[in-house]
Write an enzyme that holds these catalytic residues in place. Structure first.
Site, PDB file in Angstrom:
ATOM      1  N   HIS A 144      -6.137   1.868  -4.337  1.00  0.00           N
ATOM      2  CA  HIS A 144      -5.141   1.287  -3.348  1.00  0.00           C
ATOM      3  C   HIS A 144      -4.613  -0.015  -3.640  1.00  0.00           C
ATOM      4  CE1 HIS A 144      -7.757  -1.124  -0.463  1.00  0.00           C
ATOM      5  NE2 HIS A 144      -8.380  -1.182  -1.725  1.00  0.00           N
ATOM      6  N   HIS A 194      -2.637   1.008   6.877  1.00  0.00           N
ATOM      7  CA  HIS A 194      -2.965   0.931   5.548  1.00  0.00           C
ATOM      8  C   HIS A 194      -3.108   2.113   4.987  1.00  0.00           C
ATOM      9  CE1 HIS A 194      -3.968  -1.251   1.788  1.00  0.00           C
ATOM     10  NE2 HIS A 194      -5.182  -0.508   1.636  1.00  0.00           N
ATOM     11  N   CYS A 220       0.885  -1.321  -0.009  1.00  0.00           N
ATOM     12  CA  CYS A 220      -0.011  -0.112   0.009  1.00  0.00           C
ATOM     13  C   CYS A 220       0.932   1.240   0.046  1.00  0.00           C
ATOM     14  CB  CYS A 220      -1.088  -0.052   1.287  1.00  0.00           C
ATOM     15  SG  CYS A 220      -0.039   0.098   2.922  1.00  0.00           S
TER      16      CYS A 220
END
Length: 396
Positions: A371, A359, A311
């Site tokens: 993402h 994240h 991420c």
């Protein structure tokens, strides 16, 4: 001849006794069967539900994401420490070369002393590892020329410098070893979480896997409904902003012509107010263009492109395409730029999730982000309400 063996006694069994024996045997078999069934059923009673498995797997993926960020930090530190260690070793080599050069100079003086029949003590002084130990012997020092004394001083200085560099190199190598151990530990932690998640999923039956997919679809549908509601709110906000903008005034047809010979000063252009939370012109477009070009590429923990991403590696690469340098981990990226409320998000903003900030994604508008999702998944669009929101920042 008659046999003297005693005849065998025959055991007579009545019908009742035979029935009783059969009943006992049947009861025993039934008991064994029931015990066997209960023994095999006991583990099933403890088997987690599909919902519990999903919650556990989601938690493991989150923990793996957090460990991935720690791994990324350790990897960066290890790389930086390796550079420092290499520089320290190079410095040791350079200083050692200078020490050897100074020692050769001393050797030349010692050889000259020997050829000319000079005092052997002076030659010993020049070749000693620690010429300073002879300095108290004044009669030897008196016999040394100025250039010889300078050679001894230079040798001592270079020897001391080499010692300092060796100590520094030892320190840097020790730090490198420590960083490598942390890196290995973080890698093991990530792999352990992912392995545990895979084991949980592998134990599900086909029916349970179908139910798991159904639960996941329901979760995504709910997140999408929230995204659509957020998109409507953003649309209404944009319309309200346009309505608040003053309309340009129409020119007055009855006004005198300004070009009638009078010197009329030109009005100054109004100052454009600084809007610190607006992204720099053109950068967001580059970020979004890069992000969209990565759609479908696989999530791989610890990866930063160009073929796969985790991420934070994905967000770092996207903003790098716009000329903005971001740190490697979510823990550091969240500290970059201007903090933004969830209700004020704009395209290009970084959105962080979970309490441990494990994240991150890139907001693209209408309640959606792009993402690098999770292990086994790809870079994709997702509702920002799919995961618990933590915070958001605007890098530029």
């Amino acid at each position: 001849m008659a046999s003297h063996r005693k005849p065998r006694t025959r055991i007579m069994q009545s019908a009742a006794s035979r029935t009783s024996a059969v009943g006992v045997t049947t009861a025993a078999l039934a008991s064994v069967t029931l015990l066997s069934q209960s023994a095999s059923a006991a583990p099933n009673d403890d088997k987690p539900s599909v919902e519990e498995v999903k919650a556990k797997v989601d938690k493991l993926y989150q923990q793996a994401g957090s460990q991935t960020q720690k791994y990324n930090a350790a990897k960066e530190k290890t790389a930086a420490q390796r550079v420092k260690a290499d520089k320290a070793l190079d410095a040791v080599a350079q200083r050692t070369a200078k020490v050897n050069e100074a020692r050769r100079t001393l050797g030349q003086y010692a050889a000259a002393q020997y050829r000319t029949g000079g005092v052997s003590g002076t030659a010993t002084l020049l070749l000693a590892d620690d010429p300073q130990s002879y300095f108290d012997q004044q009669h030897l020092m008196d016999r040394m020329t100025g250039s010889q004394k300078e050679a001894v001083t230079q040798y001592q200085s270079r020897q001391a410098e080499a010692g300092e560099k060796r100590a520094e190199a030892t320190k840097q190598l020790s730090s490198l070893t420590s960083s490598q151990k942390t890196l290995a530990s973080s890698k093991t932690a990530v792999q352990s979480k992912l392995t545990e998640a895979r084991k949980l999923l592998s134990r599900l039956t086909a029916e349970e896997k179908a139910r798991l997919a159904e639960i996941e679809a329901e979760k995504r549908a709910e997140a999408q409904r929230k995204a659509e509601a957020r998109a409507e709110q953003e649309r209404q906000r944009r319309e309200a902003e346009r309505e608040r903008e003053p309309e340009p005034e129409a020119p007055d047809e009855g006004a005198e012509n300004p070009d009638d010979g009078a010197d009329t000063p030109e009005p100054e252009a109004p100052e454009t107010p600084d809007v610190p939370d607006d992204p720099a012109a053109g950068k967001v477009e580059k970020v979004l263009s890069f992000a969209k070009a990565q759609l479908g590429k696989p999530y791989v923990w610890g990866a930063s492109g160009p073929n796969s991403y985790d991420c934070s590696g994905f967000t770092q690469a996207a903003w790098k395409a716009a000329g903005v340098s971001l740190p490697r981990t979510t823990f550091d990226q969240v500290e970059v730029g201007t903090k933004v409320a969830k209700s004020q998000l704009k395209a290009g903003d970084l959105i962080f999730f979970y309490d441990d900030i494990s994240h991150v994604g890139i907001y693209v508008g209408d309640g959606q982000m792009i993402h690098a999702s999770k292990p086994g998944d790809d870079v994709k669009y997702e509702s920002i309400d799919y995961m618990p929101f933590h915070s958001a920042v605007r890098p530029a």
